[in-house]
Design a protein around this motif. Structure first.
Motif, mmCIF file in Angstrom:
data_model
loop_
_atom_site.group_PDB
_atom_site.id
_atom_site.type_symbol
_atom_site.label_atom_id
_atom_site.label_comp_id
_atom_site.label_asym_id
_atom_site.label_seq_id
_atom_site.Cartn_x
_atom_site.Cartn_y
_atom_site.Cartn_z
ATOM 1 N N GLU A 76 5.314 -4.441 -13.360
ATOM 2 C CA GLU A 76 4.335 -4.925 -12.380
ATOM 3 C C GLU A 76 3.053 -4.093 -12.441
ATOM 4 O OE1 GLU A 76 4.757 -7.639 -10.876
ATOM 5 O OE2 GLU A 76 6.893 -7.942 -11.274
ATOM 6 N N LEU A 77 2.028 -4.539 -11.713
ATOM 7 C CA LEU A 77 0.732 -3.866 -11.686
ATOM 8 C C LEU A 77 0.591 -3.069 -10.395
ATOM 9 C CD1 LEU A 77 -1.657 -6.733 -12.904
ATOM 10 C CD2 LEU A 77 -0.253 -5.158 -14.270
ATOM 11 N N VAL A 78 0.133 -1.824 -10.534
ATOM 12 C CA VAL A 78 -0.121 -0.964 -9.373
ATOM 13 C C VAL A 78 -1.472 -0.283 -9.582
ATOM 14 C CG1 VAL A 78 0.613 1.044 -8.040
ATOM 15 C CG2 VAL A 78 2.333 -0.556 -8.938
ATOM 16 N N ALA A 79 -2.387 -0.466 -8.650
ATOM 17 C CA ALA A 79 -3.687 0.199 -8.719
ATOM 18 C C ALA A 79 -3.521 1.659 -8.309
ATOM 19 C CB ALA A 79 -4.694 -0.504 -7.818
ATOM 20 N N PHE A 80 -4.336 2.510 -8.915
ATOM 21 C CA PHE A 80 -4.182 3.947 -8.690
ATOM 22 C C PHE A 80 -5.548 4.613 -8.534
ATOM 23 C CE2 PHE A 80 -4.384 3.127 -13.233
ATOM 24 C CZ PHE A 80 -5.295 4.069 -13.694
ATOM 25 N N PRO A 81 -5.590 5.760 -7.823
ATOM 26 C CA PRO A 81 -6.848 6.460 -7.600
ATOM 27 C C PRO A 81 -7.188 7.392 -8.757
ATOM 28 C CG PRO A 81 -5.103 7.589 -6.449
ATOM 29 C CD PRO A 81 -4.461 6.393 -7.117
ATOM 30 N N THR A 82 -8.469 7.556 -9.020
ATOM 31 C CA THR A 82 -8.936 8.636 -9.897
ATOM 32 C C THR A 82 -10.148 9.260 -9.226
ATOM 33 O OG1 THR A 82 -10.607 7.500 -11.246
ATOM 34 C CG2 THR A 82 -8.295 7.189 -11.893
ATOM 35 N N VAL B 47 0.864 -1.179 0.000
ATOM 36 C CA VAL B 47 0.000 0.000 0.000
ATOM 37 C C VAL B 47 0.899 1.227 0.000
ATOM 38 C CG1 VAL B 47 -1.789 1.297 1.205
ATOM 39 C CG2 VAL B 47 -1.856 -1.216 1.197
ATOM 40 N N PHE B 48 0.862 1.969 -1.107
ATOM 41 C CA PHE B 48 1.677 3.171 -1.237
ATOM 42 C C PHE B 48 0.862 4.394 -0.843
ATOM 43 C CE2 PHE B 48 3.354 0.295 -4.575
ATOM 44 C CZ PHE B 48 4.670 0.204 -4.152
ATOM 45 N N LYS B 49 1.467 5.295 -0.096
ATOM 46 C CA LYS B 49 0.852 6.577 0.205
ATOM 47 C C LYS B 49 1.182 7.555 -0.926
ATOM 48 C CE LYS B 49 -0.989 5.224 4.000
ATOM 49 N NZ LYS B 49 -2.468 5.025 4.019
ATOM 50 N N PRO B 50 0.434 8.660 -1.021
ATOM 51 C CA PRO B 50 0.688 9.610 -2.118
ATOM 52 C C PRO B 50 2.111 10.158 -2.172
ATOM 53 C CG PRO B 50 -1.472 10.010 -1.176
ATOM 54 C CD PRO B 50 -0.811 8.997 -0.284
ATOM 55 N N ASP C 226 0.705 12.690 -11.257
ATOM 56 C CA ASP C 226 2.125 12.692 -10.862
ATOM 57 C C ASP C 226 2.744 11.305 -11.042
ATOM 58 O OD1 ASP C 226 1.910 15.358 -10.204
ATOM 59 O OD2 ASP C 226 1.728 15.019 -8.042
ATOM 60 N N LEU C 227 1.969 10.259 -10.790
ATOM 61 C CA LEU C 227 2.467 8.888 -10.981
ATOM 62 C C LEU C 227 2.799 8.634 -12.452
ATOM 63 C CD1 LEU C 227 2.956 5.998 -9.856
ATOM 64 C CD2 LEU C 227 0.540 5.535 -10.326
ATOM 65 N N ILE C 228 1.900 9.062 -13.343
ATOM 66 C CA ILE C 228 2.133 8.872 -14.777
ATOM 67 C C ILE C 228 3.372 9.655 -15.219
ATOM 68 C CG2 ILE C 228 1.167 9.212 -17.088
ATOM 69 C CD1 ILE C 228 -1.637 8.951 -15.785
ATOM 70 N N ASN D 40 -7.058 13.595 -10.883
ATOM 71 C CA ASN D 40 -6.489 13.201 -9.599
ATOM 72 C C ASN D 40 -4.992 13.497 -9.676
ATOM 73 O OD1 ASN D 40 -4.933 11.143 -7.848
ATOM 74 N ND2 ASN D 40 -7.003 11.056 -6.997
ATOM 75 N N GLN D 41 -4.536 14.448 -8.875
ATOM 76 C CA GLN D 41 -3.151 14.910 -8.997
ATOM 77 C C GLN D 41 -2.156 13.814 -8.654
ATOM 78 O OE1 GLN D 41 -2.466 17.963 -10.349
ATOM 79 N NE2 GLN D 41 -0.447 17.009 -10.531
ATOM 80 N N VAL D 42 -2.509 12.943 -7.721
ATOM 81 C CA VAL D 42 -1.603 11.854 -7.342
ATOM 82 C C VAL D 42 -1.323 10.956 -8.543
ATOM 83 C CG1 VAL D 42 -1.400 9.759 -5.938
ATOM 84 C CG2 VAL D 42 -2.242 11.870 -4.907
#
Length: 340
Positions: free
Chosen positions: A22-28, A5-8, A126-128, A121-123
């Motif tokens: 790998e696969l990482v789920a992300f918020p929108t 579980v990654f924090k922002p 920023d991830l992309i 979603n800014q997080v």
């Protein structure tokens, strides 16, 4: 596999997992997506494996800016310019024709188009940017189940199957994005969402809406077009607010526990029912859309519940998207006094 579980503030580590395939789920702002590097076919194939998703279902490509889209498409029409200016970042996915071999067939479902979205979603933006490449992002759930609006929902379905999830709290909209096809002669909505037909027509003029149900042997052009989708374990019945008393009486006759998924006004009439069997949709179509999937998932935690009576809303504005998801979760089943 242990799912982190990654924090922002841990996006460098999350992006490193994506870069490693790998696969990482992300918020929108809509629902949580299941991310993989869109340019890495091996990684994209893992998405289908983790979700148990049919491989003919195309994936939405999430980008950090419009410039990225223009690298991959064969044409970026004036309508796309206007829509991205009006609604990006936001809950609108745009289907465009691709340059040859822009993405693998695993991303496109074998079609010569792809669906692009710039999430609000800014997080995740920023991830992309941290990854430096677009990411695919179908909903981060087991295929066919209600979409996840919390990181906990993602973990319920996919813990041990993916490398991680970036937890940014609850999503705001709660229903997946509107999908509009700009690769056809007339722009056509293939999946309704928070950006409504009226919103779009105010920007680019008259469009079509095609909410047809995809046949078993038909390749869908956008996600969420299958007949039954977003379904919990219990059978859902769409129920008018004025029919809840009659519907509850019928449900009691079935002899098994049932759950209510309704606004506070409706639930006020059922104070004698155990709290676990009363899930609130709030007091408006906005809150109902935010909580629909959460409510359906709530009842998946109560295996004794075999029936869910879920409140209908008028199919106008955001209600079009809400009813589209509710009807699919119910397999089109509706409580009617005459038939029950």
């Amino acid at each position: 596999m242990q799912t982190k579980v990654f924090k922002p503030d841990q996006l460098v580590a999350a992006a490193a997992e994506l870069a490693a395939g790998e696969l990482v789920a992300f918020p929108t702002e809509t629902v949580y997506g299941l991310g993989a590097d869109a340019t890495n076919e091996t990684a994209v194939k893992k998405v289908f494996q983790a979700k148990g998703r049919p491989s003919d279902n195309p994936l939405i490509v999430h980008v950090a800016d419009v410039a990225t889209v223009k690298k991959y498409v064969a044409d970026f029409p004036t309508t796309a310019e206007k829509l991205t200016q009006a609604f990006w970042p936001g809950s609108l996915t745009i289907i465009l024709p691709l340059q040859p071999n822009a993405f693998s067939k695993t991303v496109t479902g074998g079609l010569n188009t792809a669906a692009f979205r710039n999430p609000r979603n800014q997080v995740t933006l920023d991830l992309i940017k941290q990854l430096g490449r677009p990411i695919v992002g179908p909903s981060a759930n087991t295929s066919g189940k209600p979409s996840p609006t919390l990181a906990e929902h993602v973990l319920h379905d996919l813990a041990g199957k993916i490398a991680g999830v970036v937890d940014d709290g609850p999503t705001g909209v709660g229903l997946e994005s509107t999908v509009i096809d700009l690769s056809t002669a007339t722009p056509t909505i293939l999946r309704p969402g928070a950006v409504t037909k009226e919103d779009i027509e105010a920007v680019i003029g008259s469009i079509d809406a095609d909410h047809h149900k995809v046949k078993a042997d038909e390749v869908p052009k956008a996600p969420g077009m299958k007949y039954k989708h977003y379904a919990p374990n219990a059978q859902v019945y769409m129920t008018a607010a004025t029919d809840f008393k009659a519907a509850a009486a019928w449900a009691r006759e079935q002899g098994e526990p049932f759950g209510l998924l309704a606004t506070d006004q409706v639930l006020a009439e059922f104070s004698a029912l155990a709290p676990a069997y009363r899930f609130s949709l709030g007091d408006s179509i906005v809150t109902a859309s935010q909580h629909l999937f959460d409510g359906l998932r709530h009842y998946d935690q109560l295996p004794e519940v075999k029936l869910i009576l879920a409140e209908e809303f008028p199919a106008q504005g955001l209600g079009v998207a809400y009813m589209n998801r509710l009807a699919k979760s119910a397999g089109q089943q509706r409580f009617t006094k005459s038939e029950h």
